[in-house]
Scaffold this motif. Structure first.
Motif, PDB file in Angstrom:
ATOM      1  N   MET A   1       0.855  -1.167   0.000  1.00 18.43           N
ATOM      2  CA  MET A   1       0.000   0.000   0.000  1.00 18.43           C
ATOM      3  C   MET A   1       0.897   1.225   0.000  1.00 18.43           C
ATOM      4  O   MET A   1       1.765   1.363   0.843  1.00 18.43           O
ATOM      5  N   THR A   5      -2.383   6.129  -1.246  1.00 16.13           N
ATOM      6  CA  THR A   5      -3.620   5.483  -0.842  1.00 16.13           C
ATOM      7  C   THR A   5      -3.935   5.816   0.607  1.00 16.13           C
ATOM      8  O   THR A   5      -5.071   6.018   0.981  1.00 16.13           O
ATOM      9  N   VAL A   6      -2.890   5.907   1.423  1.00 12.38           N
ATOM     10  CA  VAL A   6      -3.065   6.153   2.848  1.00 12.38           C
ATOM     11  C   VAL A   6      -3.397   7.606   3.132  1.00 12.38           C
ATOM     12  O   VAL A   6      -4.232   7.908   3.952  1.00 12.38           O
ATOM     13  N   VAL A  68      -6.114   0.374   5.778  1.00 15.80           N
ATOM     14  CA  VAL A  68      -5.849   1.801   5.627  1.00 15.80           C
ATOM     15  C   VAL A  68      -5.797   2.482   6.987  1.00 15.80           C
ATOM     16  O   VAL A  68      -4.899   3.291   7.262  1.00 15.80           O
TER      17      VAL A  68
END
Length: 117
Positions: A1, A5-6, A68
């Motif tokens: 990830m 995205t975070v 997340v």
């Protein structure tokens, strides 16, 4: 990830597509980017139950959201990220976030490597 995205604040849009399917909570109900399908959990209708397919879809969405949330929590281990940031120097806040994401990725990588020993 990856960090985009975070941390959607540093993207060009509020949601960065994850395999062309960004996952959103109910805070993004009115946001519909072009050429992207937003996956949102299905609410239970009043007085009825969800179907098995809907429950499975909600499970998949929640399992991704957990990843997340844990990544955001890992980034917030750096105190400079979670406290009020008062430095007004141009680009310094992006640099701090970049370093915090790098430290989080380093911690995750090292912990995975140490588990295999």
């Amino acid at each position: 990830m990856n960090g985009y995205t975070v941390c959607p604040r540093y993207c060009s849009s509020p949601l960065k597509p994850y395999r062309n399917y960004p996952v959103a909570g109910y805070g993004f109900q009115g946001y519909t980017p072009e050429n992207v399908t937003v996956k949102m959990p299905v609410k239970k209708p009043k007085g009825k139950e969800l179907t098995d397919d809907q429950k499975e879809g909600n499970r998949k969405i929640s399992s991704f959201r957990i990843l997340v949330e844990h990544a955001i929590g890992g980034i917030k281990k750096c105190r400079i990220v979670k406290d009020r940031f008062r430095c007004r120097k141009f680009g310094f806040d992006d640099l701090v976030m970049l370093i915090a994401r790098g430290l989080h990725n380093f911690r995750v990588t090292i912990s995975l490597c140490l588990n295999h020993i």
